[in-house]
Write a protein that holds these residues in place. Structure first.
Motif, mmCIF file in Angstrom:
data_model
loop_
_atom_site.group_PDB
_atom_site.id
_atom_site.type_symbol
_atom_site.label_atom_id
_atom_site.label_comp_id
_atom_site.label_asym_id
_atom_site.label_seq_id
_atom_site.Cartn_x
_atom_site.Cartn_y
_atom_site.Cartn_z
ATOM 1 N N GLY A 18 17.229 -9.377 32.287
ATOM 2 C CA GLY A 18 18.239 -8.460 31.774
ATOM 3 C C GLY A 18 17.751 -8.276 30.355
ATOM 4 O O GLY A 18 17.347 -8.881 29.705
ATOM 5 N N SER A 19 18.851 -7.209 29.836
ATOM 6 C CA SER A 19 18.434 -6.635 28.362
ATOM 7 C C SER A 19 19.023 -7.662 27.394
ATOM 8 O O SER A 19 18.621 -7.687 26.212
ATOM 9 C CB SER A 19 19.185 -5.519 28.299
ATOM 10 N N GLN A 20 19.844 -8.886 27.779
ATOM 11 C CA GLN A 20 20.164 -9.818 26.699
ATOM 12 C C GLN A 20 18.997 -10.717 26.520
ATOM 13 O O GLN A 20 19.221 -11.490 25.559
ATOM 14 C CB GLN A 20 21.594 -10.572 27.478
ATOM 15 N N TYR A 21 18.167 -10.570 27.376
ATOM 16 C CA TYR A 21 16.945 -11.324 27.048
ATOM 17 C C TYR A 21 15.573 -10.572 26.718
ATOM 18 O O TYR A 21 14.433 -11.167 26.676
ATOM 19 C CB TYR A 21 16.542 -12.238 28.401
ATOM 20 N N ARG A 22 15.942 -9.388 26.338
ATOM 21 C CA ARG A 22 14.659 -8.653 25.713
ATOM 22 C C ARG A 22 14.135 -9.210 24.598
ATOM 23 O O ARG A 22 14.570 -9.967 23.749
ATOM 24 C CB ARG A 22 15.230 -7.097 25.461
ATOM 25 N N THR A 23 13.095 -8.645 24.225
ATOM 26 C CA THR A 23 12.282 -8.968 22.840
ATOM 27 C C THR A 23 12.514 -7.934 22.189
ATOM 28 O O THR A 23 12.492 -6.649 22.418
ATOM 29 C CB THR A 23 10.810 -9.408 22.924
ATOM 30 N N ALA A 24 12.928 -8.161 20.921
ATOM 31 C CA ALA A 24 13.142 -7.267 19.723
ATOM 32 C C ALA A 24 12.967 -7.721 17.971
ATOM 33 O O ALA A 24 12.994 -9.145 18.101
ATOM 34 C CB ALA A 24 14.291 -6.762 19.695
ATOM 35 N N ILE A 25 12.515 -7.154 17.353
ATOM 36 C CA ILE A 25 12.456 -7.435 15.818
ATOM 37 C C ILE A 25 13.388 -6.703 15.074
ATOM 38 O O ILE A 25 13.403 -5.274 15.197
ATOM 39 C CB ILE A 25 11.124 -7.423 15.361
ATOM 40 N N PHE A 26 14.394 -7.449 14.667
ATOM 41 C CA PHE A 26 15.564 -6.496 14.052
ATOM 42 C C PHE A 26 15.282 -6.707 12.267
ATOM 43 O O PHE A 26 15.407 -7.833 11.794
ATOM 44 C CB PHE A 26 16.841 -7.407 14.131
ATOM 45 N N THR A 27 15.091 -5.669 11.678
ATOM 46 C CA THR A 27 14.501 -5.461 10.396
ATOM 47 C C THR A 27 15.863 -5.127 9.423
ATOM 48 O O THR A 27 16.445 -4.564 9.912
ATOM 49 C CB THR A 27 13.444 -4.581 10.063
ATOM 50 N N TYR A 28 15.620 -5.839 8.232
ATOM 51 C CA TYR A 28 16.512 -5.618 7.256
ATOM 52 C C TYR A 28 16.379 -4.699 5.923
ATOM 53 O O TYR A 28 17.213 -4.427 5.229
ATOM 54 C CB TYR A 28 16.888 -7.057 6.507
ATOM 55 N N ASP A 29 15.074 -4.309 6.064
ATOM 56 C CA ASP A 29 14.554 -3.297 4.973
ATOM 57 C C ASP A 29 13.352 -2.683 5.209
ATOM 58 O O ASP A 29 12.835 -2.963 6.352
ATOM 59 C CB ASP A 29 14.579 -3.901 3.507
ATOM 60 N N GLU A 30 12.802 -1.658 4.731
ATOM 61 C CA GLU A 30 11.974 -0.937 4.854
ATOM 62 C C GLU A 30 10.532 -1.776 4.880
ATOM 63 O O GLU A 30 9.610 -1.531 5.855
ATOM 64 C CB GLU A 30 11.632 0.283 3.759
ATOM 65 N N PRO A 31 10.416 -2.635 4.059
ATOM 66 C CA PRO A 31 9.030 -3.522 4.078
ATOM 67 C C PRO A 31 9.035 -4.214 5.457
ATOM 68 O O PRO A 31 7.848 -4.320 5.988
ATOM 69 C CB PRO A 31 9.043 -4.431 2.846
ATOM 70 N N GLN A 32 9.960 -5.170 5.875
ATOM 71 C CA GLN A 32 9.922 -5.644 7.139
ATOM 72 C C GLN A 32 9.746 -4.639 8.076
ATOM 73 O O GLN A 32 9.036 -4.863 9.174
ATOM 74 C CB GLN A 32 11.309 -6.320 7.312
ATOM 75 N N GLN A 33 10.261 -3.368 8.221
ATOM 76 C CA GLN A 33 10.019 -2.468 9.315
ATOM 77 C C GLN A 33 8.709 -2.135 9.457
ATOM 78 O O GLN A 33 7.982 -1.911 10.462
ATOM 79 C CB GLN A 33 10.993 -1.239 9.035
ATOM 80 N N GLN A 34 8.060 -2.075 8.200
ATOM 81 C CA GLN A 34 6.767 -1.385 8.324
ATOM 82 C C GLN A 34 5.665 -2.642 8.713
ATOM 83 O O GLN A 34 4.792 -2.409 9.455
ATOM 84 C CB GLN A 34 6.108 -1.139 6.686
ATOM 85 N N LEU A 35 6.001 -3.913 8.356
ATOM 86 C CA LEU A 35 5.081 -4.980 8.703
ATOM 87 C C LEU A 35 5.193 -5.183 10.240
ATOM 88 O O LEU A 35 4.324 -5.462 10.692
ATOM 89 C CB LEU A 35 5.551 -6.096 7.860
ATOM 90 N N ALA A 36 6.602 -5.229 10.627
ATOM 91 C CA ALA A 36 6.715 -5.333 12.013
ATOM 92 C C ALA A 36 5.965 -4.152 12.702
ATOM 93 O O ALA A 36 5.244 -4.296 13.761
ATOM 94 C CB ALA A 36 8.266 -5.348 12.559
ATOM 95 N N THR A 37 6.183 -2.856 12.203
ATOM 96 C CA THR A 37 5.531 -1.750 13.294
ATOM 97 C C THR A 37 4.043 -1.896 13.029
ATOM 98 O O THR A 37 3.328 -2.021 14.210
ATOM 99 C CB THR A 37 5.750 -0.467 12.454
ATOM 100 N N ASP A 38 3.335 -2.459 11.847
ATOM 101 C CA ASP A 38 2.013 -2.637 11.997
ATOM 102 C C ASP A 38 1.447 -3.889 13.055
ATOM 103 O O ASP A 38 0.580 -3.898 13.463
ATOM 104 C CB ASP A 38 1.368 -3.035 10.479
#
Length: 202
Positions: A120-140
């Motif tokens: 179920g979606s409540q057990y999905r995997t996700a990275i929740f980012t708080y700023d642009e640096p986190q978003q970029q590092l997570a994407t990479d």
């Protein structure tokens, strides 16, 4: 008199610099947060608690549309939330890159329907980012994992929304209930599947 004026001027400049530095000082070396969804939050807490530089972990819910949901509501899959682990850490000791490494090695990132025996979606995997640096590092890092596994990655990377701590009995569950935790982890097939995904490339 000229010397006195110069001394006063330098003192004023120094005071101004100190005020400016103090305004930015809390941001430097301060603890920051990272939030990850990796299926059952009981199983995600222990790996992060073992990391030097992690000062606190809290399990809870993020990414849904219901205010202050209960565990029962989230478990129904109707609130849109995912079970998450919120990690408070000192970036001077442990990097966000290192947190991402721990996250990936504790999930099955190619499963789009949940994690292990939890569906179920409540057990999905996700990275929740708080700023642009986190978003970029997570994407990479997601791109690197996709290359490493030679498969598409189901893990979402989304902006963090309001975090709701889970009920107290869920916090530090592995420490409070070690036998039940180990039984759940084994019966859910978590470690077996993690070895299938990551064992050959550890």
């Amino acid at each position: 008199m000229v010397l006195v004026k110069k001394t006063i001027a330098w003192a004023g400049l120094l005071t101004g610099c100190l005020i400016l530095f103090s305004a930015f000082a809390p941001a430097y070396g301060a603890e920051v947060e990272a939030t990850f969804a990796g299926g059952c939050f009981w199983c995600m807490e222990h790996p992060f608690n073992e990391l030097e530089g992690v000062t606190a972990t809290t399990v809870g819910y993020m990414g849904g549309h219901v205010e202050a949901p209960s565990y029962r509501q989230v478990a129904s899959g109707k609130t849109g939330h995912a079970e998450v682990i919120q990690v408070t850490y000192d970036p001077e000791i442990v990097s966000y890159d290192r947190l991402l490494e721990v996250f990936w090695r504790n999930v099955d990132p190619v499963d789009a329907e949940g994690q292990f025996c939890d569906r179920g979606s409540q057990y999905r995997t996700a990275i929740f980012t708080y700023d642009e640096p986190q978003q970029q590092l997570a994407t990479d890092s997601k791109a690197e994992v996709s290359d490493l596994l030679s498969q598409p990655i189901a893990t979402e990377i989304v902006a963090a929304s309001q975090f709701f701590p889970a009920e107290e009995y869920h916090q530090d569950y592995a420490d409070k209930n070690p036998l039940l935790y180990r039984y759940y982890r084994f019966s859910c097939g978590r470690d077996r599947r993690l070895r299938e995904v990551w064992g050959a490339i550890e």
